[in-house]
Design a protein around this motif. Structure first.
Motif, PDB file in Angstrom:
ATOM      1  N   ALA A  95       2.746  61.013  -0.395  1.00 32.63           N
ATOM      2  CA  ALA A  95       3.608  60.555  -1.162  1.00 32.63           C
ATOM      3  C   ALA A  95       4.665  61.473  -1.540  1.00 32.63           C
ATOM      4  CB  ALA A  95       2.784  60.045  -2.097  1.00 32.63           C
ATOM      5  N   ASP A  96       5.178  62.528  -2.535  1.00 33.72           N
ATOM      6  CA  ASP A  96       6.096  63.466  -2.326  1.00 33.72           C
ATOM      7  C   ASP A  96       7.016  63.491  -1.835  1.00 33.72           C
ATOM      8  OD1 ASP A  96       7.101  65.819  -1.892  1.00 33.72           O
ATOM      9  OD2 ASP A  96       6.254  67.156  -3.040  1.00 33.72           O
ATOM     10  N   ASN A  97       6.576  62.954  -0.505  1.00 29.53           N
ATOM     11  CA  ASN A  97       8.194  62.982  -0.017  1.00 29.53           C
ATOM     12  C   ASN A  97       8.820  61.745   0.185  1.00 29.53           C
ATOM     13  OD1 ASN A  97       9.252  62.134   3.315  1.00 29.53           O
ATOM     14  ND2 ASN A  97       9.025  64.106   3.723  1.00 29.53           N
ATOM     15  N   PHE A  98       8.040  60.769   0.007  1.00 25.11           N
ATOM     16  CA  PHE A  98       8.409  58.956  -0.539  1.00 25.11           C
ATOM     17  C   PHE A  98       8.832  58.964  -1.441  1.00 25.11           C
ATOM     18  CE2 PHE A  98       8.741  56.552   3.540  1.00 25.11           C
ATOM     19  CZ  PHE A  98       8.271  57.507   4.645  1.00 25.11           C
ATOM     20  N   THR A  99       8.785  60.127  -2.738  1.00 23.84           N
ATOM     21  CA  THR A  99      10.142  60.491  -3.633  1.00 23.84           C
ATOM     22  C   THR A  99      10.880  59.955  -4.511  1.00 23.84           C
ATOM     23  OG1 THR A  99       9.086  62.833  -4.055  1.00 23.84           O
ATOM     24  CG2 THR A  99       7.498  61.074  -5.416  1.00 23.84           C
ATOM     25  N   GLY A 100      11.387  60.431  -2.753  1.00 23.78           N
ATOM     26  CA  GLY A 100      12.890  60.192  -2.589  1.00 23.78           C
ATOM     27  C   GLY A 100      13.272  61.899  -1.255  1.00 23.78           C
ATOM     28  N   ASP A 101      12.841  62.535  -1.014  1.00 19.65           N
ATOM     29  CA  ASP A 101      13.319  63.781  -0.463  1.00 19.65           C
ATOM     30  C   ASP A 101      14.882  63.409   0.364  1.00 19.65           C
ATOM     31  OD1 ASP A 101      13.033  66.040   0.654  1.00 19.65           O
ATOM     32  OD2 ASP A 101      11.038  66.202   0.577  1.00 19.65           O
ATOM     33  N   ASN A 102      14.819  63.415  -0.164  1.00 22.22           N
ATOM     34  CA  ASN A 102      16.288  63.565   1.202  1.00 22.22           C
ATOM     35  C   ASN A 102      17.359  64.550   1.709  1.00 22.22           C
ATOM     36  OD1 ASN A 102      17.607  60.763   1.084  1.00 22.22           O
ATOM     37  ND2 ASN A 102      19.142  61.093   0.683  1.00 22.22           N
ATOM     38  N   PHE A 103      16.672  66.048   1.355  1.00 23.06           N
ATOM     39  CA  PHE A 103      16.776  67.524   1.265  1.00 23.06           C
ATOM     40  C   PHE A 103      16.155  67.940   2.343  1.00 23.06           C
ATOM     41  CE2 PHE A 103      13.694  68.870  -1.303  1.00 23.06           C
ATOM     42  CZ  PHE A 103      13.608  67.691  -1.929  1.00 23.06           C
ATOM     43  N   HIS A 104      14.641  67.092   2.823  1.00 22.20           N
ATOM     44  CA  HIS A 104      14.151  67.524   4.422  1.00 22.20           C
ATOM     45  C   HIS A 104      15.146  67.094   5.632  1.00 22.20           C
ATOM     46  CE1 HIS A 104      12.272  63.592   4.093  1.00 22.20           C
ATOM     47  NE2 HIS A 104      11.581  63.607   5.577  1.00 22.20           N
ATOM     48  N   LEU A 105      15.625  66.193   5.489  1.00 26.65           N
ATOM     49  CA  LEU A 105      16.348  65.006   6.670  1.00 26.65           C
ATOM     50  C   LEU A 105      16.748  66.083   7.520  1.00 26.65           C
ATOM     51  CD1 LEU A 105      17.714  62.385   4.818  1.00 26.65           C
ATOM     52  CD2 LEU A 105      16.473  62.042   6.566  1.00 26.65           C
ATOM     53  N   TYR A 106      17.618  67.111   7.484  1.00 32.30           N
ATOM     54  CA  TYR A 106      18.668  68.183   7.666  1.00 32.30           C
ATOM     55  C   TYR A 106      17.386  68.818   8.949  1.00 32.30           C
ATOM     56  CZ  TYR A 106      23.098  65.433   7.413  1.00 32.30           C
ATOM     57  OH  TYR A 106      23.825  64.522   7.475  1.00 32.30           O
ATOM     58  N   THR A 107      16.686  69.516   8.165  1.00 32.68           N
ATOM     59  CA  THR A 107      15.963  70.111   8.984  1.00 32.68           C
ATOM     60  C   THR A 107      14.861  69.408   9.770  1.00 32.68           C
ATOM     61  OG1 THR A 107      16.200  71.293   6.779  1.00 32.68           O
ATOM     62  CG2 THR A 107      14.513  72.441   8.104  1.00 32.68           C
ATOM     63  N   ALA A 108      13.879  69.016   9.158  1.00 35.08           N
ATOM     64  CA  ALA A 108      12.614  68.306   9.263  1.00 35.08           C
ATOM     65  C   ALA A 108      13.260  67.770  10.457  1.00 35.08           C
ATOM     66  CB  ALA A 108      11.762  67.230   8.578  1.00 35.08           C
ATOM     67  N   HIS A 109      14.383  66.672  10.309  1.00 36.00           N
ATOM     68  CA  HIS A 109      14.615  65.852  11.265  1.00 36.00           C
ATOM     69  C   HIS A 109      15.888  66.408  11.992  1.00 36.00           C
ATOM     70  CE1 HIS A 109      11.894  63.070   9.599  1.00 36.00           C
ATOM     71  NE2 HIS A 109      11.960  63.143   8.082  1.00 36.00           N
ATOM     72  N   GLY A 110      16.067  67.312  11.875  1.00 35.63           N
ATOM     73  CA  GLY A 110      17.328  68.088  12.213  1.00 35.63           C
ATOM     74  C   GLY A 110      18.023  67.761  13.710  1.00 35.63           C
ATOM     75  N   GLU A 120       9.480  60.032  11.768  1.00 39.36           N
ATOM     76  CA  GLU A 120       7.838  60.005  11.509  1.00 39.36           C
ATOM     77  C   GLU A 120       6.674  60.942  12.107  1.00 39.36           C
ATOM     78  OE1 GLU A 120       5.912  56.615   9.933  1.00 39.36           O
ATOM     79  OE2 GLU A 120       5.576  58.066   8.674  1.00 39.36           O
ATOM     80  N   GLN A 121       7.228  61.388  13.701  1.00 37.27           N
ATOM     81  CA  GLN A 121       6.883  62.287  13.828  1.00 37.27           C
ATOM     82  C   GLN A 121       6.658  63.674  13.630  1.00 37.27           C
ATOM     83  OE1 GLN A 121       6.412  61.675  18.736  1.00 37.27           O
ATOM     84  NE2 GLN A 121       6.602  59.616  18.062  1.00 37.27           N
ATOM     85  N   ASP A 122       8.578  63.650  13.412  1.00 34.94           N
ATOM     86  CA  ASP A 122       8.928  65.495  12.806  1.00 34.94           C
ATOM     87  C   ASP A 122       8.188  64.830  11.581  1.00 34.94           C
ATOM     88  OD1 ASP A 122      10.551  65.493  14.163  1.00 34.94           O
ATOM     89  OD2 ASP A 122      12.247  64.255  12.893  1.00 34.94           O
ATOM     90  N   ASP A 123       7.486  64.315  10.502  1.00 34.44           N
ATOM     91  CA  ASP A 123       6.756  64.042   8.950  1.00 34.44           C
ATOM     92  C   ASP A 123       5.904  64.758   9.237  1.00 34.44           C
ATOM     93  OD1 ASP A 123       9.408  64.002   7.846  1.00 34.44           O
ATOM     94  OD2 ASP A 123       9.341  61.276   7.647  1.00 34.44           O
ATOM     95  N   MET A 124       4.930  64.143  10.092  1.00 36.04           N
ATOM     96  CA  MET A 124       3.757  64.366  10.442  1.00 36.04           C
ATOM     97  C   MET A 124       3.039  66.124  11.204  1.00 36.04           C
ATOM     98  SD  MET A 124       1.941  60.950  10.097  1.00 36.04           S
ATOM     99  CE  MET A 124       3.828  60.930   9.211  1.00 36.04           C
ATOM    100  N   GLU A 125       4.292  66.540  11.716  1.00 32.82           N
ATOM    101  CA  GLU A 125       3.812  67.814  11.844  1.00 32.82           C
ATOM    102  C   GLU A 125       3.526  68.676  11.143  1.00 32.82           C
ATOM    103  OE1 GLU A 125       3.033  69.081  15.208  1.00 32.82           O
ATOM    104  OE2 GLU A 125       3.411  71.044  14.687  1.00 32.82           O
ATOM    105  N   ASN A 126       5.349  68.594   9.846  1.00 29.36           N
ATOM    106  CA  ASN A 126       5.005  69.053   8.681  1.00 29.36           C
ATOM    107  C   ASN A 126       4.183  69.115   8.265  1.00 29.36           C
ATOM    108  OD1 ASN A 126       7.484  70.837   8.484  1.00 29.36           O
ATOM    109  ND2 ASN A 126       8.996  68.591   9.325  1.00 29.36           N
ATOM    110  N   TRP A 127       3.591  67.618   7.475  1.00 30.38           N
ATOM    111  CA  TRP A 127       2.103  67.403   6.713  1.00 30.38           C
ATOM    112  C   TRP A 127       0.984  68.034   7.029  1.00 30.38           C
ATOM    113  CZ3 TRP A 127       3.607  61.615   5.784  1.00 30.38           C
ATOM    114  CH2 TRP A 127       5.066  60.722   5.216  1.00 30.38           C
ATOM    115  N   GLU A 128       1.217  67.874   8.131  1.00 29.86           N
ATOM    116  CA  GLU A 128      -0.315  68.209   9.294  1.00 29.86           C
ATOM    117  C   GLU A 128      -0.106  69.984   8.675  1.00 29.86           C
ATOM    118  OE1 GLU A 128      -2.268  64.905  11.730  1.00 29.86           O
ATOM    119  OE2 GLU A 128      -1.480  67.045  12.976  1.00 29.86           O
TER     120      GLU A 128
END
Lengths: 138, 446
Positions: free
Chosen positions: B213-228, B374-382
């Motif tokens: 939920a935190d990530n989907f509150t509008g976190d645009n600033f993880h894009l350039y790292t998590a989804h590098g 999605e796979q990038d996000d799962m790795e970080n959230w887990e």
């Protein structure tokens, strides 16, 4: 055919493409209206577990579905179509429509009062059972 | 069923006050909220068994007898369309021994039939037959009182069906409040509205639901790292600040989102929707909504507590054009550290066929279990969940302080507080602040 015609419903009580249940002398009678004045009447209990069938629209327009185990009976002749369980066909009783729009069904004599704990008739006579047991063990 | 705030004990067993777990104004979040079994139980009692939550979309139930099995606050439920066309929702549990009466994800049935002893319920939840009814003392088996247990309240907004176990909950319209203005952008823009394509993706993740939920509150600033890797492939401009513009919006009561304009290119107008639909969008939305819809390309948000959405344009691969898709997803906690994700792809019913295919392909390549994002996000959230379970780690809080000095833009024409830029943590904190208010019995303080 017992000749015990009973006036059980008015044609208007039965919506075309559906069934209607009437309680009559310890029996349940399921009246099915296939078309405008094409009627069927069946023993309203499923021959499998003696569960009363549920009245209402025909399933897929052609079937009576037992609510309990899902047996699918053809509405036009009571025969069993492929179903989750195996059981005999529904018992059909003669049905007629009177000129003044009443549905009459020739309902057999009511069954004997059930006796708690009695051996179900489905087991048949003891002799049949012991014969069956002998056949199994030989 | 509802408990009033006065009855709430706001202290955990070790004496910690729930008020100390979140500092909404100071930008501080305790790590305990992501792993603590005691907090999980309080969350279930005070939030999930009380708040309105998304259950299904009306388009998923087409014909009488169609059912879906879902969960509400961890309890199995079934939604079924009756012969009268009405959708009802019940606890998926037989009144005899409690067995689930519907066992598939979805099916179409004449009766909901218990597999244990055969008790059968009709499409409106009424008990139709019990086994060997003649063996009950006459009057003992009151079938009219033994229908399936309905969900305490259900409601729908723009085809989205919600439910709550709380009889004292205010109406769904009140609960969604000003978030409806923003939901309209995605669900109310075309004449026939949106529909769910096929069945949702469902998968289980070893994370606390709040990271999602935190990530989907509008976190645009993880894009350039998590989804590098997506940047390295050339699907995003190489400038890490490229997605920092737009607005972060706290609509009301923890309902949040961001809206981000695209580059000055007509292809990015109206979130990239096909031009055939623009006339409908202009006609269906109000003047302010129309303006917002026309001038933005990306939006991500969360309907408090656990329904999130993406209305984004992505490239499925380097050769493909940017294509938009609309995805809604539910984050259901299944334990303090596990979550079941259910992800729905929605399409405007009247969208052209080639667009529908392209939108579907863009979605499955980027989100859902096979999606690169999605796979990038799962790795970080887990991993976040694993590390924050540590007692040493829990001695230190987490920093949520980006952009706290920024004031809401008074010129912003939509409802809520719209903070300038889309890199910031105001919307995260609005979500956590509302979470804390539900746990302390002071929620909905609009």
């Amino acid at each position: 055919m017992s000749g015990r015609w009973a006036r059980l419903a008015r044609l208007d009580d039965v919506v075309p493409g559906s069934s209607h249940m009437v309680d009559h002398e310890r029996r349940k009678v399921l009246i099915v209206r296939l078309g405008d004045d094409e009627l069927r009447a069946y023993d309203g209990r499923c021959p499998h577990a003696n569960t009363p069938l549920a009245p209402g629209p025909l399933v897929s327009g052609v079937h009576i579905e037992c609510p309990m185990h899902g047996a699918l009976f053809r509405a036009d002749d009571g025969g069993l179509d492929p179903s989750p369980i195996t059981c005999p066909a529904l018992t059909a009783w003669p049905v007629r429509l009177t000129r003044d729009g009443h549905v009459e069904v020739d309902v057999p004599e009511p069954p004997a009062e059930p006796r708690a704990g009695a051996r179900p008739v489905s087991w048949g006579a003891i002799g049949d059972l012991t014969a069956a047991a002998r056949n199994t063990s030989s | 069923m509802a408990t009033t705030a006065a009855q709430y004990d706001v202290h955990l067993r070790d004496g910690t006050s729930l008020h100390d777990l979140i500092d909404e104004h100071g930008g501080h979040v305790s790590r305990r909220i992501y792993a603590d079994p005691e907090i999980y139980e309080l969350e279930q009692e005070r939030l999930f068994r009380r708040a309105w939550q998304f259950l299904a979309h009306e388009s998923e139930l087409k014909e009488p007898g169609d059912y879906l099995t879902r969960q509400l606050a961890g309890e199995p439920i079934v939604l079924i369309k009756g012969d009268d066309g009405q959708i009802r929702a019940f606890l998926n549990s037989c009144r005899h021994r409690g067995m689930r009466v519907c066992r598939a994800d979805r099916d179409s049935v004449s009766f909901m039939r218990c597999p244990y002893h055969g008790w059968a319920y009709d499409r409106e939840g009424r008990l139709i037959s019990a086994f060997a009814e003649e063996l009950y003392d006459p009057g003992r088996l009151k079938k009219e009182e033994l229908g399936l247990i309905p969900i305490t309240q259900i409601g729908a907004y723009r085809g989205m069906i919600f439910g709550t176990w709380d009889e004292a909950a205010p109406s769904l319209d009140y609960y969604l409040g000003d978030m409806r203005f923003y939901l309209d952008l995605y669900l109310g823009r075309t004449d026939a509205g949106a529909e769910v394509l096929g069945s949702p993706h469902v998968w289980d993740v070893r994370t606390n639901w709040k990271f999602a939920a935190d990530n989907f509150t509008g976190d645009n600033f993880h894009l350039y790292t998590a989804h590098g890797s997506v940047v390295e492939l050339g699907m995003l401009p190489p400038d890490p600040m490229s997605l920092s513009f737009g607005n972060l919006i706290h609509a009301q009561d923890g309902h949040v989102l961001h809206i981000v304009p695209g580059p000055p290119d007509p292809a990015f107008a109206h979130f990239g929707l096909p031009a055939e639909l623009h006339e409908q969008v202009e006609r269906n939305l109000g003047p302010v909504q129309r303006e917002i819809h026309r001038n933005h390309a990306w939006s991500v948000g969360t309907v408090f507590p656990n329904l999130s959405f993406l209305q984004v344009m992505v490239q499925g691969d380097l050769e493909s054009p940017m294509v938009p898709f609309l995805c809604f997803r539910v984050w259901q906690p299944t334990s303090p550290t596990t979550t079941r994700i259910t992800s729905f792809l929605l399409l405007d019913r009247e969208a052209p066929e080639d667009y529908r295919t392209a939108s579907y392909e863009a979605y499955v390549r980027t989100f859902g279990p096979s999606g690169i994002f999605e796979q990038d996000d799962m790795e970080n959230w887990e991993d976040c969940t694993r590390v924050n379970s540590g007692k040493i780690a829990q001695g230190y809080g987490l920093h949520h302080g980006m952009g706290l000095h920024l004031e809401p833009d008074p010129q912003f024409p939509g409802p809520g507080k719209a903070y300038p830029g889309s890199y910031g943590e105001r919307t995260q904190l609005a979500f956590y602040g509302e979470w804390q208010r539900w746990l302390t019995g002071t929620e909905g303080g609009r």
